[in-house]
Write an enzyme that holds these catalytic residues in place. Structure first.
Site, PDB file in Angstrom:
ATOM      1  N   ASN A   1       0.793  -1.278  -0.222  1.00  0.00           N
ATOM      2  CA  ASN A   1      -0.089  -0.006  -0.054  1.00  0.00           C
ATOM      3  C   ASN A   1       0.939   1.227  -0.078  1.00  0.00           C
ATOM      4  O   ASN A   1       1.456   1.418   1.039  1.00  0.00           O
ATOM      5  CB  ASN A   1      -0.828  -0.126   1.350  1.00  0.00           C
ATOM      6  CG  ASN A   1      -1.658   1.187   1.467  1.00  0.00           C
ATOM      7  OD1 ASN A   1      -1.745   2.113   0.302  1.00  0.00           O
ATOM      8  ND2 ASN A   1      -2.394   1.281   2.718  1.00  0.00           N
TER       9      ASN A   1
ATOM     10  N   GLU B   1      -4.949  -5.089  10.572  1.00  0.00           N
ATOM     11  CA  GLU B   1      -3.698  -3.896  10.646  1.00  0.00           C
ATOM     12  C   GLU B   1      -4.001  -3.208  11.969  1.00  0.00           C
ATOM     13  O   GLU B   1      -4.967  -2.187  12.093  1.00  0.00           O
ATOM     14  CB  GLU B   1      -4.057  -2.866   9.683  1.00  0.00           C
ATOM     15  CG  GLU B   1      -3.931  -3.518   8.351  1.00  0.00           C
ATOM     16  CD  GLU B   1      -3.346  -2.459   7.253  1.00  0.00           C
ATOM     17  OE1 GLU B   1      -2.181  -2.916   6.802  1.00  0.00           O
ATOM     18  OE2 GLU B   1      -3.793  -1.713   6.932  1.00  0.00           O
TER      19      GLU B   1
ATOM     20  N   SER C   1       3.758  -2.094  10.170  1.00  0.00           N
ATOM     21  CA  SER C   1       5.533  -2.061  10.307  1.00  0.00           C
ATOM     22  C   SER C   1       6.108  -3.463   9.919  1.00  0.00           C
ATOM     23  O   SER C   1       7.024  -3.964  10.598  1.00  0.00           O
ATOM     24  CB  SER C   1       5.725  -1.824  11.720  1.00  0.00           C
ATOM     25  OG  SER C   1       5.334  -0.411  12.142  1.00  0.00           O
TER      26      SER C   1
HETATM   27  P1  13P Z   1       3.292   0.597   7.565  1.00  0.00           P
HETATM   28  O1  13P Z   1       3.648  -0.799   6.882  1.00  0.00           O
HETATM   29  O2  13P Z   1       4.069   1.612   7.030  1.00  0.00           O
HETATM   30  O3  13P Z   1       3.166   0.265   9.060  1.00  0.00           O
HETATM   31  O4  13P Z   1       1.724   0.589   7.132  1.00  0.00           O
HETATM   32  C1  13P Z   1       0.782  -0.517   7.029  1.00  0.00           C
HETATM   33  C2  13P Z   1      -0.391  -0.088   6.320  1.00  0.00           C
HETATM   34  O5  13P Z   1      -1.126   0.710   6.987  1.00  0.00           O
HETATM   35  C3  13P Z   1      -0.688  -0.843   5.203  1.00  0.00           C
HETATM   36  O6  13P Z   1      -1.920  -0.523   4.753  1.00  0.00           O
END
Ligand code: 13P
Length: 254
Positions: free
Chosen positions: A9, A167, A213
């Protein structure tokens, strides 16, 4: 039986030329990728260049959002049908940044889910609790509530084109990744909720991604969990080498 899905993403990052360059880098690196599904979600304006750069590869391009309607007087919005026509195969719905930035929730997200299916797209439906909700032991009730709002009423056939992404909000962009066991516990609870709401076959087939992350260094531990079927990656998907590292981390584990 569930094929892993690694999805990047890109959020609101990169000009269209940067997106096309990143896509070319991914196409080169992932030419001998392991047998997993790979998808990228560029900003809307980068989609045409990314689709062109990935032509002839199996990497799927998706939209980060869509409007429930197919067309009409909705200034500033983009429909699933438009994404499909631009070469997209997937769309994100219910991302926590849209829940917090745009106040999206509930029935509105259910409409978006149905709109994605109507347009012939795969829908990656996102859910996850805040730190406050986790600390109050409300993780599972929050996640189940978000999923019930966004997905209930869908048929098992429709669910074949749904992927769930768990998430936890406290792990997004913070560098704080859920431990493999913390993530596995929530994934197992989500799968059991799908089984109770629909049926055991639907639960077994449902892909549930972890996001928050994920990096090359922590991906293998997360992806080796039995109920984790891939990852939705933000920051680490903006660099071809690190996204490639995540895709290959799972291969070492498999
Ligand atoms: P990060 O991997 O930057 O923490 O973002 C995760 C995310 O929101 C993917 O949709």
């Amino acid at each position: 039986m569930r094929r892993l899905l690694l999805a990047g993403n890109w959020k609101m990052n990169g000009l269209p030329a940067d997106g096309a360059a990143l896509a070319r880098g991914l196409a080169q690196r992932l030419i001998d990728a392991p047998a997993v599904d790979i998808a990228v979600f560029p900003p809307f304006l980068s989609i045409p260049g990314v689709v062109a750069a990935l032509k002839g590869t199996s990497i799927v391009v998706g939209g980060q959002d869509l409007h429930p309607a197919a067309s009409g007087a909705h200034t500033g919005n983009t429909s699933g049908e438009m994404l499909k026509a631009a070469g997209c195969g997937s769309v994100l719905v219910g991302h926590s940044e849209r829940r917090s930035d745009e106040g999206e929730a509930g029935e509105f997200l259910a409409q978006k889910t149905r709109a994605g299916l109507r347009a012939g797209l795969q829908v990656i439906f996102c859910c996850g609790e805040t730190l406050e909700e986790r600390d109050a032991n409300r993780t599972l009730s929050v996640v189940r509530g978000q999923l019930a709002d966004g997905l209930s009423g869908l048929t098992p056939t429709e669910l074949e084109r749904i992927v769930i992404a768990y998430e936890p909000v406290w792990a997004i962009g913070t560098g704080k990744v859920a431990s493999p066991q913390q993530a596995q516990d929530v994934h197992a609870a989500i799968r059991s909720w799908v089984g109770q709401t629909w049926d055991a076959g639907t639960a077994r087939a449902m892909r549930i991604l972890y996001g928050g992350s994920v990096k090359p260094g922590n991906a293998a531990g997360i992806l080796s969990q039995p109920d984790i079927d891939g990852a939705l990656v933000g920051g680490a998907s903006l660099d071809a080498a690190s996204f490639d590292g995540i895709v290959r981390a799972q291969a070492q584990e498999a």
